[in-house]
Design a protein around this motif. Sequence first.
Motif, mmCIF file in Angstrom:
data_model
loop_
_atom_site.group_PDB
_atom_site.id
_atom_site.type_symbol
_atom_site.label_atom_id
_atom_site.label_comp_id
_atom_site.label_asym_id
_atom_site.label_seq_id
_atom_site.Cartn_x
_atom_site.Cartn_y
_atom_site.Cartn_z
ATOM 1 N N PHE A 25 0.896 -1.215 0.847
ATOM 2 C CA PHE A 25 -0.185 0.135 0.693
ATOM 3 C C PHE A 25 0.849 1.458 0.018
ATOM 4 C CE2 PHE A 25 -2.222 3.198 1.735
ATOM 5 C CZ PHE A 25 -3.271 3.743 1.439
ATOM 6 N N LEU A 26 1.446 1.021 0.345
ATOM 7 C CA LEU A 26 2.450 2.454 0.677
ATOM 8 C C LEU A 26 3.457 3.129 -0.424
ATOM 9 C CD1 LEU A 26 4.246 1.064 4.508
ATOM 10 C CD2 LEU A 26 2.512 3.930 3.880
ATOM 11 N N TRP A 27 3.974 1.974 -1.125
ATOM 12 C CA TRP A 27 5.151 1.893 -2.171
ATOM 13 C C TRP A 27 4.209 2.468 -2.779
ATOM 14 C CZ3 TRP A 27 6.388 -3.130 -1.379
ATOM 15 C CH2 TRP A 27 6.289 -4.426 -2.388
ATOM 16 N N GLY A 28 2.560 1.727 -3.388
ATOM 17 C CA GLY A 28 1.645 1.981 -4.365
ATOM 18 C C GLY A 28 1.138 3.947 -3.966
ATOM 19 N N LEU A 144 1.065 -13.476 -4.707
ATOM 20 C CA LEU A 144 1.419 -11.847 -5.046
ATOM 21 C C LEU A 144 0.393 -11.115 -5.355
ATOM 22 C CD1 LEU A 144 4.269 -10.143 -4.915
ATOM 23 C CD2 LEU A 144 4.476 -10.673 -7.099
ATOM 24 N N ASN A 145 -0.174 -11.382 -6.473
ATOM 25 C CA ASN A 145 -1.787 -10.607 -6.939
ATOM 26 C C ASN A 145 -2.411 -10.637 -5.762
ATOM 27 O OD1 ASN A 145 -2.169 -10.460 -9.748
ATOM 28 N ND2 ASN A 145 -0.863 -12.296 -9.473
ATOM 29 N N LEU A 146 -2.325 -10.903 -4.781
ATOM 30 C CA LEU A 146 -3.347 -10.494 -3.992
ATOM 31 C C LEU A 146 -2.903 -9.207 -2.702
ATOM 32 C CD1 LEU A 146 -5.790 -11.142 -2.015
ATOM 33 C CD2 LEU A 146 -4.578 -12.685 -0.930
ATOM 34 N N SER A 147 -1.355 -9.815 -2.794
ATOM 35 C CA SER A 147 -0.506 -8.376 -1.418
ATOM 36 C C SER A 147 -1.090 -7.296 -2.689
ATOM 37 C CB SER A 147 0.871 -8.846 -1.675
ATOM 38 O OG SER A 147 0.340 -9.802 -0.552
ATOM 39 N N GLN A 148 -0.624 -7.925 -4.025
ATOM 40 C CA GLN A 148 -1.010 -6.131 -4.856
ATOM 41 C C GLN A 148 -1.513 -6.120 -4.629
ATOM 42 O OE1 GLN A 148 1.766 -4.752 -6.377
ATOM 43 N NE2 GLN A 148 4.224 -6.064 -6.788
ATOM 44 N N THR A 149 -3.136 -6.318 -4.854
ATOM 45 C CA THR A 149 -4.150 -5.576 -5.077
ATOM 46 C C THR A 149 -3.799 -4.237 -3.932
ATOM 47 O OG1 THR A 149 -5.331 -7.498 -5.389
ATOM 48 C CG2 THR A 149 -6.615 -6.151 -3.638
ATOM 49 N N PHE A 150 -3.418 -4.303 -2.695
ATOM 50 C CA PHE A 150 -3.244 -3.831 -1.673
ATOM 51 C C PHE A 150 -2.839 -1.930 -2.031
ATOM 52 C CE2 PHE A 150 -4.790 -6.574 0.710
ATOM 53 C CZ PHE A 150 -5.845 -6.276 1.701
ATOM 54 N N GLY A 276 -9.324 -5.912 -10.326
ATOM 55 C CA GLY A 276 -8.677 -6.841 -11.320
ATOM 56 C C GLY A 276 -7.432 -7.602 -10.463
ATOM 57 N N ARG A 277 -6.712 -7.173 -9.640
ATOM 58 C CA ARG A 277 -5.902 -7.548 -9.385
ATOM 59 C C ARG A 277 -6.432 -9.173 -8.280
ATOM 60 N NH1 ARG A 277 -0.409 -4.054 -8.105
ATOM 61 N NH2 ARG A 277 0.076 -4.066 -10.247
ATOM 62 N N PHE A 278 -7.469 -8.291 -6.813
ATOM 63 C CA PHE A 278 -8.111 -9.301 -6.522
ATOM 64 C C PHE A 278 -8.791 -9.961 -7.340
ATOM 65 C CE2 PHE A 278 -11.874 -10.839 -3.880
ATOM 66 C CZ PHE A 278 -10.898 -11.017 -3.313
ATOM 67 N N VAL A 279 -9.532 -10.102 -8.249
ATOM 68 C CA VAL A 279 -10.016 -10.922 -9.133
ATOM 69 C C VAL A 279 -9.033 -12.092 -9.581
ATOM 70 C CG1 VAL A 279 -12.167 -11.857 -11.389
ATOM 71 C CG2 VAL A 279 -11.979 -9.757 -9.850
ATOM 72 N N CYS A 280 -7.587 -11.746 -10.323
ATOM 73 C CA CYS A 280 -7.310 -13.053 -10.743
ATOM 74 C C CYS A 280 -6.250 -13.441 -9.551
ATOM 75 C CB CYS A 280 -6.248 -11.716 -11.455
ATOM 76 S SG CYS A 280 -6.677 -11.666 -13.346
ATOM 77 N N SER A 281 -6.255 -12.872 -8.544
ATOM 78 C CA SER A 281 -6.185 -13.589 -7.785
ATOM 79 C C SER A 281 -6.653 -14.606 -7.215
ATOM 80 C CB SER A 281 -5.681 -12.654 -6.362
ATOM 81 O OG SER A 281 -5.059 -13.670 -5.225
ATOM 82 N N MET A 328 -2.640 -7.462 -13.659
ATOM 83 C CA MET A 328 -2.039 -8.923 -13.013
ATOM 84 C C MET A 328 -0.409 -9.270 -13.145
ATOM 85 S SD MET A 328 -2.675 -11.259 -15.759
ATOM 86 C CE MET A 328 -2.515 -12.396 -14.995
ATOM 87 N N MET A 329 -0.339 -8.394 -13.829
ATOM 88 C CA MET A 329 0.515 -8.560 -15.069
ATOM 89 C C MET A 329 1.468 -8.403 -14.364
ATOM 90 S SD MET A 329 0.426 -6.944 -18.481
ATOM 91 C CE MET A 329 -0.639 -7.567 -20.037
ATOM 92 N N PHE A 330 2.374 -7.057 -13.186
ATOM 93 C CA PHE A 330 3.732 -7.213 -12.957
ATOM 94 C C PHE A 330 3.997 -8.396 -11.317
ATOM 95 C CE2 PHE A 330 6.443 -5.941 -9.386
ATOM 96 C CZ PHE A 330 7.414 -5.750 -9.594
ATOM 97 N N PRO A 331 2.738 -9.124 -10.755
ATOM 98 C CA PRO A 331 3.374 -9.653 -9.659
ATOM 99 C C PRO A 331 2.791 -11.329 -10.410
ATOM 100 C CG PRO A 331 0.965 -9.086 -9.893
ATOM 101 C CD PRO A 331 1.762 -7.792 -10.152
#
Length: 401
Positions: A25-28, A144-150, A276-281, A328-331
């Motif tokens: 979340f912070l670096w996002g 990783l997609n789940l974490s990247q959701t934040f 999108g990240r949450f769904v892809c996770s 979902m691409m980066f994670p």
Amino acid sequence: MTSKKQRLIDRQYIVPFVLITTLFFLWGFARAILDVLNKHFQDELHISITQSSLIQVTTYLGYFLMAIPAGLFINRFGYRRGVVFGLVLFGAGALSFVPGMQVGTFNVFLASLFVIGCGLVFLETAANPYVTELGPEATASSRLNLSQTFNGMGCFMATFIVGQYLFRTDGSSGDVTVPYMVMGIVVLLVAVVFSFVRLPEITAVNDTATEEETPRLPRLFSHRSFVFGLLALLAYEVAEISINSYFVNFMTGEGLMSKNTASVVISLALVIFMVGRFVCSWVMRSVRAELMLLYCAIGTVGCMVLVMLHLGSVSMVALVLNYLFEAMMFPTIFSLSLRGLGHLTKSASSLLMMTPVGGCGFMLMGWLADTTGSMSLPFIIPLLGYAVVGAFAYRLVAGKK
């Protein structure tokens, strides 16, 4: 297909997973502020798009220069100390905006952003591979997609809150030091928390050779999937960061909306990105990650073609829809690139975290816009980036070694 019964997170690692996910979340938040900062400095300092792109260049140059030192630091001192050191750099850079405002020159702000970039690369080099190790390898991309959701949540909140603060409806502009001062204080408080928590060090067990048997870089570059993944991640970063940074310029330059409205629309696009990240996770617990990546790459290429065709509102919708496909691409690229690397994971992660230097691609987009007068032609840059991601995904789906 991935087994539906695969665990997402090992039970003993739930608390470390939650703590590390707060960093996403912070670096996002920190990275997304740059997407509204460009237009703000263009208006306040009367500079061109190309000149304002130095914001991205300076920040992501910090990633490029510090990624390998960050990896060496984390290899030697562990994930937790890497996180704390990164947070301290991040907080110090953010707070330096306050005295920097007294000087009031563009270069001083760039120096502060460079320090922030150096701090962020420590966080990302530690957190991304750490999350992939907190459960079964088969669900690493999903985890990783789940974490990247934040991370997406931080991006959305940054563009919306800071955008509304800087681009006020009455035509006035907010003080850019305020959001950075608040962010710096919060980040340093989080650093204090991480100074006292215990993060278990995860030791890779799927590599039969030790790190000392052969030099790390030659071993890494003998893994073709890692090398292609490194190129694909760089191409993705060029596309994603350039689009985010160019978004407000495109919407206002095409006469589609005001700066204030554009900051709201990019915030909504980042909500789509987060969802999108949450769904892809969730989906990737049953669908192969590389197959999902291929489908999404095809979607992003299609969106970029529609944007470049200069179709007005259709192009605008395609640009926003692109956030769903790229989410979902980066994670996914990151975790796929680390497959089977074992003890080389930390070193590989530091090289992968050099790829945000692709954000410098925004300078090329800005140059194309300034020299050609076309607001849609610069999207050729992200289109090519997504094409490389598609080639990487196709290679994995086809099972080529």
